[in-house]
Design an enzyme around this catalytic site. Structure first.
Site, PDB file in Angstrom:
ATOM      1  CD  GLU A 123      -2.827  -1.003   2.511  1.00  0.00           C
ATOM      2  OE1 GLU A 123      -2.747  -0.039   3.296  1.00  0.00           O
ATOM      3  OE2 GLU A 123      -3.640  -1.938   2.668  1.00  0.00           O
ATOM      4  CD  GLU A 190      -9.750  -0.488   0.071  1.00  0.00           C
ATOM      5  OE1 GLU A 190      -8.618  -1.015  -0.024  1.00  0.00           O
ATOM      6  OE2 GLU A 190     -10.533  -0.720   1.007  1.00  0.00           O
TER       7      GLU A 190
HETATM    8  O1  KIV Z   1      -6.670  -6.921   2.020  1.00  0.00           O
HETATM    9  C1  KIV Z   1      -7.530  -6.834   1.140  1.00  0.00           C
HETATM   10  O2  KIV Z   1      -8.514  -7.586   1.108  1.00  0.00           O
HETATM   11  C2  KIV Z   1      -7.368  -5.807   0.114  1.00  0.00           C
HETATM   12  C3  KIV Z   1      -8.530  -5.570  -0.791  1.00  0.00           C
HETATM   13  C4  KIV Z   1      -9.569  -4.789  -0.092  1.00  0.00           C
HETATM   14  C5  KIV Z   1      -8.119  -4.937  -2.063  1.00  0.00           C
HETATM   15  O3  KIV Z   1      -6.362  -5.183   0.048  1.00  0.00           O
END
Ligand code: KIV
Length: 272
Positions: A123, A190
């Site tokens: 991220e 997201e």
């Molecule tokens: O951890 C997860 O499930 C994610 C999704 C929401 C994309 O990163």
């Protein structure tokens, strides 16, 4: 019936980039264990994300922050043993890549070696550029994740839509272009406005996979337990529930309890 093992053509990072080029949408779902991953893979999902959402749906934590690298490797290896076709991406958990690029590479190598997944997801944008470059230089494919990044929830303070203001939207587009330039093969976006997600998808050649990012992107991802209706206290607008397993499972388990109590189960045919 043939006993030969069915052959599947494995989805690769190149498959996904080619899918975008020819306008074919990419389906992605999370999975965290062998049994569910077998079903998800068998149903034809292109990418299985072993998301750090395991922290919420598997472990019951309020956020994604507590899950550890060892736990992600455990979930990842269970999914890898199940899936014959899907590309498998494992999230680098909070605390396993933020402090420096060497630590990020060490964590990514552990995931690839110990879970045998095909790729990692991180991220963030320019603040983790050097870490992503180091992982890519080791030959490990990286999926980016921009917009709402749940590992930063205590910085944001809420799970509301991100990048509604122009400055944040511009930063997000610049981050997406940078992730493509340094070699990421796809990006999850997201919870951002659909118009912004469309602009990002049109600005890069790598696939943009949306969750709460509208229809004009290259693929969609949902958390498996949410789309199957196993969780029921979470209803964001973007979530389509395909089943209501919370109610169906509660009623099936309730029936079992009744059958045991009334000695209806096991019956004559169900004993040796
Ligand atoms: O951890 C997860 O499930 C994610 C999704 C929401 C994309 O990163």
């Amino acid at each position: 019936m043939s006993t030969a093992k069915k052959e599947y053509k494995r989805v690769t990072v190149k498959t996904l980039v080619d899918m975008k080029a020819r306008g074919e949408k990419i389906s992605m779902l999370t999975a965290y264990d062998y049994t569910m991953a077998k079903i998800v893979d068998g149903a034809g999902v292109d990418v299985i994300l072993v998301g750090d959402s395991a922290s919420n749906v598997m472990a019951g934590y309020e956020t994604t922050l507590p899950i550890t690298l060892d736990q992600m490797i455990y979930h990842g290896s269970s999914v890898v043993r199940a899936a014959n076709r899907a590309l498998i991406v494992v999230d680098l958990p909070f605390g396993s890549y933020q402090s420096d690029p060497k630590e990020a590479l060490r964590s990514a190598i552990r995931i690839m070696k110990e879970s045998r997944a095909h790729s990692v997801k991180l991220e963030g944008g320019k603040e983790i550029k050097e870490s992503i470059k180091r992982i890519l230089n080791a030959g490990i494919p990286v999926m980016g994740h921009l917009g709402l990044t749940p590992q930063s929830i205590y910085k944001f303070g809420t799970y509301t839509v991100r990048a509604k203001e122009e400055e944040e939207a511009k930063r997000l587009i610049a981050d997406a272009k940078m992730l493509e330039r340094i070699g990421c093969y796809a990006i999850v976006l997201e919870k951002i406005p659909a118009t912004l997600a469309k602009e990002v998808a049109e600005s890069v050649n790598i696939p943009i996979i949306g969750i709460g990012a509208g229809p004009d992107v290259d693929g969609q991802v949902l958390v498996l337990h949410d789309m199957l209706g196993m969780t029921h206290e979470f209803h964001p607008r973007f979530l389509r529930r395909y089943l209501n397993l919370y109610d169906d499972m509660t009623s099936a388990i309730g029936q079992y309890v009744d059958d045991v109590k009334t000695q209806d189960f096991p019956n004559q045919e169900e004993k040796y």
